[in-house]
Design a protein around this motif. Structure first.
Motif, PDB file in Angstrom:
ATOM      1  N   HIS A  29       1.290  -0.593   0.238  1.00 15.29           N
ATOM      2  CA  HIS A  29       0.454   0.015   0.205  1.00 15.29           C
ATOM      3  C   HIS A  29       0.898   1.512   0.260  1.00 15.29           C
ATOM      4  O   HIS A  29       1.010   2.296  -1.077  1.00 15.29           O
ATOM      5  CB  HIS A  29      -0.928   0.209   1.197  1.00 15.29           C
ATOM      6  CG  HIS A  29      -1.402  -0.824   1.300  1.00 15.29           C
ATOM      7  ND1 HIS A  29      -3.141  -1.570   0.596  1.00 15.29           N
ATOM      8  CD2 HIS A  29      -1.615  -2.254   2.103  1.00 15.29           C
ATOM      9  CE1 HIS A  29      -2.846  -2.355   0.708  1.00 15.29           C
ATOM     10  NE2 HIS A  29      -2.704  -3.503   1.662  1.00 15.29           N
ATOM     11  N   ALA A  30       1.697   1.576   1.049  1.00 16.15           N
ATOM     12  CA  ALA A  30       2.640   2.088   0.795  1.00 16.15           C
ATOM     13  C   ALA A  30       3.775   2.968  -0.620  1.00 16.15           C
ATOM     14  O   ALA A  30       3.456   3.986  -0.940  1.00 16.15           O
ATOM     15  CB  ALA A  30       3.548   2.405   2.255  1.00 16.15           C
ATOM     16  N   ALA A  77       1.369   3.613  -3.381  1.00 18.10           N
ATOM     17  CA  ALA A  77       1.314   5.577  -2.810  1.00 18.10           C
ATOM     18  C   ALA A  77       2.204   6.393  -3.361  1.00 18.10           C
ATOM     19  O   ALA A  77       1.607   7.500  -4.188  1.00 18.10           O
ATOM     20  CB  ALA A  77       0.289   6.069  -1.277  1.00 18.10           C
ATOM     21  N   THR A  78       3.164   5.958  -3.625  1.00 14.22           N
ATOM     22  CA  THR A  78       4.216   6.501  -3.508  1.00 14.22           C
ATOM     23  C   THR A  78       4.206   6.945  -5.320  1.00 14.22           C
ATOM     24  O   THR A  78       4.545   7.814  -5.679  1.00 14.22           O
ATOM     25  CB  THR A  78       5.718   5.750  -2.996  1.00 14.22           C
ATOM     26  OG1 THR A  78       5.934   6.225  -2.145  1.00 14.22           O
ATOM     27  CG2 THR A  78       6.843   7.167  -3.654  1.00 14.22           C
ATOM     28  N   LEU A 136      -1.251   7.937   3.670  1.00 14.00           N
ATOM     29  CA  LEU A 136      -0.799   7.167   2.650  1.00 14.00           C
ATOM     30  C   LEU A 136      -1.044   9.128   1.506  1.00 14.00           C
ATOM     31  O   LEU A 136      -0.206   8.638   0.561  1.00 14.00           O
ATOM     32  CB  LEU A 136      -0.915   5.871   2.488  1.00 14.00           C
ATOM     33  CG  LEU A 136       0.236   4.724   3.378  1.00 14.00           C
ATOM     34  CD1 LEU A 136      -0.872   3.685   2.667  1.00 14.00           C
ATOM     35  CD2 LEU A 136       1.900   4.943   3.597  1.00 14.00           C
ATOM     36  N   TYR A 137      -2.449   9.194   1.794  1.00  9.80           N
ATOM     37  CA  TYR A 137      -2.652  10.130   0.579  1.00  9.80           C
ATOM     38  C   TYR A 137      -2.579  11.049   0.794  1.00  9.80           C
ATOM     39  O   TYR A 137      -3.665  11.933   0.407  1.00  9.80           O
ATOM     40  CB  TYR A 137      -3.604   9.199   0.287  1.00  9.80           C
ATOM     41  CG  TYR A 137      -3.720   7.971  -0.947  1.00  9.80           C
ATOM     42  CD1 TYR A 137      -2.773   8.027  -1.971  1.00  9.80           C
ATOM     43  CD2 TYR A 137      -3.994   6.837   0.083  1.00  9.80           C
ATOM     44  CE1 TYR A 137      -2.592   6.691  -2.535  1.00  9.80           C
ATOM     45  CE2 TYR A 137      -3.438   5.663  -0.727  1.00  9.80           C
ATOM     46  CZ  TYR A 137      -2.959   5.909  -2.535  1.00  9.80           C
ATOM     47  OH  TYR A 137      -2.810   4.517  -3.040  1.00  9.80           O
ATOM     48  N   LEU A 177      -4.489   3.848   8.059  1.00  7.34           N
ATOM     49  CA  LEU A 177      -3.502   4.414   7.412  1.00  7.34           C
ATOM     50  C   LEU A 177      -3.234   4.862   5.505  1.00  7.34           C
ATOM     51  O   LEU A 177      -2.472   4.825   5.106  1.00  7.34           O
ATOM     52  CB  LEU A 177      -3.561   2.855   7.039  1.00  7.34           C
ATOM     53  CG  LEU A 177      -2.583   2.106   6.294  1.00  7.34           C
ATOM     54  CD1 LEU A 177      -1.021   2.780   6.981  1.00  7.34           C
ATOM     55  CD2 LEU A 177      -2.482   0.745   5.483  1.00  7.34           C
TER      56      LEU A 177
END
Length: 324
Positions: free
Chosen positions: A258-259, A262-263, A285-286, A281
């Motif tokens: 997930h991270a 997002a990146t 992340l966003y 979370l």
């Protein structure tokens, strides 16, 4: 069976789309209609009954399908949004709805799951064996056991297994039991309830038409989201990944990136629309994204005793005037 012939008698929205194949989607957007008091774009060139929108459906049932979001997504498009890519395709419900209605010119779909990838690749390139098999098959618990236990790399068999389980498994979860239970005595549900032969054949035919018209393409095999986004850096991406917590029990393959996702979406040149469950979370992340809204839709979380949860829609593009 030649689906291109049999589809010609269906009430397919594609006949409207193909009437002017060289006309960009932005010039043939369907008119807006009122849906529950809000202006949203119709997903059919025919006006739907009052209070409803006609949404072209996918032949593939998948956990967490997003067909209900298609009207909202269609109404958020910019004039430059003429193509779409789905790296977590699943049922590809949003892409199918937007392309079938002519709101988007073309779509490319991909998935890391070998069965899902095989289904879309086979249906868009070599559909006849798959469609003939579906037309001749009647679901039974014995067949359910066969398909669920089958271990194969054959593309046609993978496609058939994926379609069979999607239309006969509880919640369309491939690892779950059959609708109605193994003894077919669980409540009123039965294994044949979602087979819907004629309706599903019509939906399969629409996909074949889209592929034949060059409006829908699929990755030739299981493809990571990184590869899909790297080969489609521009244009609109619709991102519907497995949710934290729920996804591990719904899909064959675990997803924990997930991270990293997002990146990558923050660095991606093209616009992305992302749907997630509304948890701290994901909001963290966003936090950089220009647009984040809580959706009206709710879903049942199988990891929390069926409790209902909220979802968020994240937009990586700054707000601008959408298509009128």
């Amino acid at each position: 069976m030649d689906l291109r012939c049999s589809c010609s008698v269906l009430p397919s929205p594609l006949r409207h789309v193909d009437a002017a194949p060289d006309t960009p989607a932005s010039a043939r957007r369907p008119p807006l209609v009122l849906l529950h008091g809000h202006a949203r774009r119709s997903l059919s060139h025919h006006h739907a009954p009052e209070g409803h929108v006609s949404i072209p459906r996918s032949p593939l049932r998948c956990p967490g399908g997003k067909s209900a979001l298609a009207p909202l997504i269609g109404n958020l498009l910019h004039a430059t949004d003429v193509s779409i890519v789905e790296p977590f395709a699943g049922s590809a419900a949003v892409s199918i709805a937007l392309v079938t209605a002519g709101i988007i010119d073309r779509a490319h779909i991909a998935d890391a799951d070998p069965g899902v990838a095989a289904f879309w690749h086979v249906l868009t390139t070599d559909h006849t064996p798959l469609v003939d098999w579906f037309a001749a098959t009647r679901p039974t618990v014995e067949l359910f056991t066969y398909w669920q236990e089958l271990d194969t790399t054959d593309q046609q068999l993978l496609a058939q297994r994926t379609l069979f389980l999607s239309r006969t498994a509880w919640g369309a979860i491939p690892m779950a039991g059959p609708l109605g239970g193994w003894a077919q005595t669980d409540g009123a549900a039965r294994i044949t309830d979602r087979w819907n032969r004629q309706t599903t054949l019509a939906r399969l035919g629409i996909i074949v038409e889209l592929a034949h018209a060059g409006r829908l393409s699929a990755a030739p095999g299981p493809t990571s989201w990184q590869e899909t986004l790297s080969t489609h850096p521009d244009g609109l991406a619709f991102i519907d990944p497995p949710y934290p917590g729920d996804g591990d029990r719904l899909y064959r393959h675990r997803f924990s990136e997930h991270a990293q996702l997002a990146t990558a979406l923050r660095q991606r040149p093209g616009r992305s629309l992302i749907v997630y469950n509304d948890v701290p979370l994901i909001r963290g992340l966003y936090a950089w994204a220009p647009g984040l809204r809580t959706l009206d839709t709710r879903y049942s979380s199988i990891t929390s005793s069926g409790s209902e949860r909220s979802e968020v829609l994240i937009d990586t593009s700054p707000p601008r005037t959408t298509m009128a």
